[in-house]
Design a protein around this motif. Structure first.
Motif, mmCIF file in Angstrom:
data_model
loop_
_atom_site.group_PDB
_atom_site.id
_atom_site.type_symbol
_atom_site.label_atom_id
_atom_site.label_comp_id
_atom_site.label_asym_id
_atom_site.label_seq_id
_atom_site.Cartn_x
_atom_site.Cartn_y
_atom_site.Cartn_z
ATOM 1 N N GLN A 32 41.106 18.514 -6.867
ATOM 2 C CA GLN A 32 41.968 19.692 -6.809
ATOM 3 C C GLN A 32 42.936 19.612 -7.979
ATOM 4 O O GLN A 32 43.998 19.004 -7.874
ATOM 5 C CB GLN A 32 42.727 19.756 -5.493
ATOM 6 C CG GLN A 32 43.625 20.969 -5.419
ATOM 7 C CD GLN A 32 44.630 20.891 -4.289
ATOM 8 O OE1 GLN A 32 44.603 19.986 -3.463
ATOM 9 N NE2 GLN A 32 45.526 21.848 -4.251
ATOM 10 N N PRO A 33 42.590 20.220 -9.117
ATOM 11 C CA PRO A 33 43.461 20.119 -10.274
ATOM 12 C C PRO A 33 44.780 20.877 -10.129
ATOM 13 O O PRO A 33 45.755 20.538 -10.798
ATOM 14 C CB PRO A 33 42.626 20.706 -11.416
ATOM 15 C CG PRO A 33 41.643 21.598 -10.743
ATOM 16 C CD PRO A 33 41.377 20.984 -9.404
ATOM 17 N N ASP A 34 44.802 21.888 -9.258
ATOM 18 C CA ASP A 34 46.003 22.679 -9.026
ATOM 19 C C ASP A 34 45.787 23.501 -7.758
ATOM 20 O O ASP A 34 44.691 23.498 -7.204
ATOM 21 C CB ASP A 34 46.312 23.572 -10.235
ATOM 22 C CG ASP A 34 45.165 24.474 -10.609
ATOM 23 O OD1 ASP A 34 44.743 25.297 -9.767
ATOM 24 O OD2 ASP A 34 44.662 24.355 -11.745
ATOM 25 N N PRO A 35 46.815 24.211 -7.263
ATOM 26 C CA PRO A 35 46.683 24.955 -6.005
ATOM 27 C C PRO A 35 45.687 26.122 -6.038
ATOM 28 O O PRO A 35 45.330 26.644 -5.001
ATOM 29 C CB PRO A 35 48.092 25.487 -5.744
ATOM 30 C CG PRO A 35 48.998 24.654 -6.573
ATOM 31 C CD PRO A 35 48.198 24.216 -7.759
ATOM 32 N N ASP A 36 45.232 26.500 -7.220
ATOM 33 C CA ASP A 36 44.332 27.646 -7.337
ATOM 34 C C ASP A 36 42.882 27.279 -7.594
ATOM 35 O O ASP A 36 42.035 28.163 -7.747
ATOM 36 C CB ASP A 36 44.812 28.568 -8.468
ATOM 37 C CG ASP A 36 46.165 29.182 -8.154
ATOM 38 O OD1 ASP A 36 46.422 29.476 -6.964
ATOM 39 O OD2 ASP A 36 46.955 29.367 -9.088
ATOM 40 N N ASN A 37 42.573 25.986 -7.630
ATOM 41 C CA ASN A 37 41.211 25.544 -7.937
ATOM 42 C C ASN A 37 40.843 24.314 -7.119
ATOM 43 O O ASN A 37 41.583 23.319 -7.140
ATOM 44 C CB ASN A 37 41.082 25.220 -9.428
ATOM 45 C CG ASN A 37 41.295 26.444 -10.275
ATOM 46 O OD1 ASN A 37 40.416 27.269 -10.406
ATOM 47 N ND2 ASN A 37 42.491 26.571 -10.852
ATOM 48 N N TYR A 38 39.725 24.391 -6.432
ATOM 49 C CA TYR A 38 39.215 23.278 -5.632
ATOM 50 C C TYR A 38 37.753 23.060 -5.985
ATOM 51 O O TYR A 38 36.999 24.014 -6.165
ATOM 52 C CB TYR A 38 39.294 23.592 -4.128
ATOM 53 C CG TYR A 38 40.683 23.563 -3.562
ATOM 54 C CD1 TYR A 38 41.153 22.447 -2.888
ATOM 55 C CD2 TYR A 38 41.528 24.661 -3.678
ATOM 56 C CE1 TYR A 38 42.434 22.423 -2.348
ATOM 57 C CE2 TYR A 38 42.804 24.648 -3.145
ATOM 58 C CZ TYR A 38 43.249 23.527 -2.478
ATOM 59 O OH TYR A 38 44.512 23.507 -1.944
#
Length: 125
Positions: A32-38
């Motif tokens: 999960q590089p950031d809250p908008d990408n999994y």
């Protein structure tokens, strides 16, 4: 070439989609590089969920994505599991002319998902 093992989807409600793919389907969050990408995996594949703030106009060009299972009897077990978890079923389990057996459901973003036993490759997993 080792096959198609990566699919990326734009979704508006990423939390609902995470619940579907992780809690109901059993995938794990790989990264999960950031809250908008999994990036999710079931062990030999990769499904990316990318948050989109834009509504998808009309029907997506993608017809469906499929998850291969190892044994034909698991189709009905997965179907029962999805029904018990309130997943929208689009087509109940059926055996196809080629000996495959599958059903279709929809994830929270509306993507059609097929759970399939496909004889030529299911036994090789």
């Amino acid at each position: 070439m080792q096959g198609l093992r990566h699919v990326a989807l734009f979704v508006q409600d990423i939390e609902a989609c995470l619940h579907f793919y992780v809690d109901i389907l059993g995938m794990q969050v790989e990264w999960q590089p950031d809250p908008d990408n999994y990036y999710l995996t079931s062990g030999n594949d990769n499904l990316a969920l990318h948050r989109s703030s834009e509504a998808v106009d009309g029907k997506q060009r993608l017809d469906h994505i499929g998850f291969i299972i190892s044994h034909i009897e698991l189709v009905d077990e997965w179907h029962a599991h999805f029904v018990a978890n309130g997943v929208k079923i689009l087509m109940p389990p059926k055996t196809h002319r080629d000996g495959a057996r599958s059903f279709y459901c929809a994830d929270p973003a509306g993507t059609h998902v097929q759970i399939i036993y496909h004889p030529p490759i299911s036994g090789r997993l």
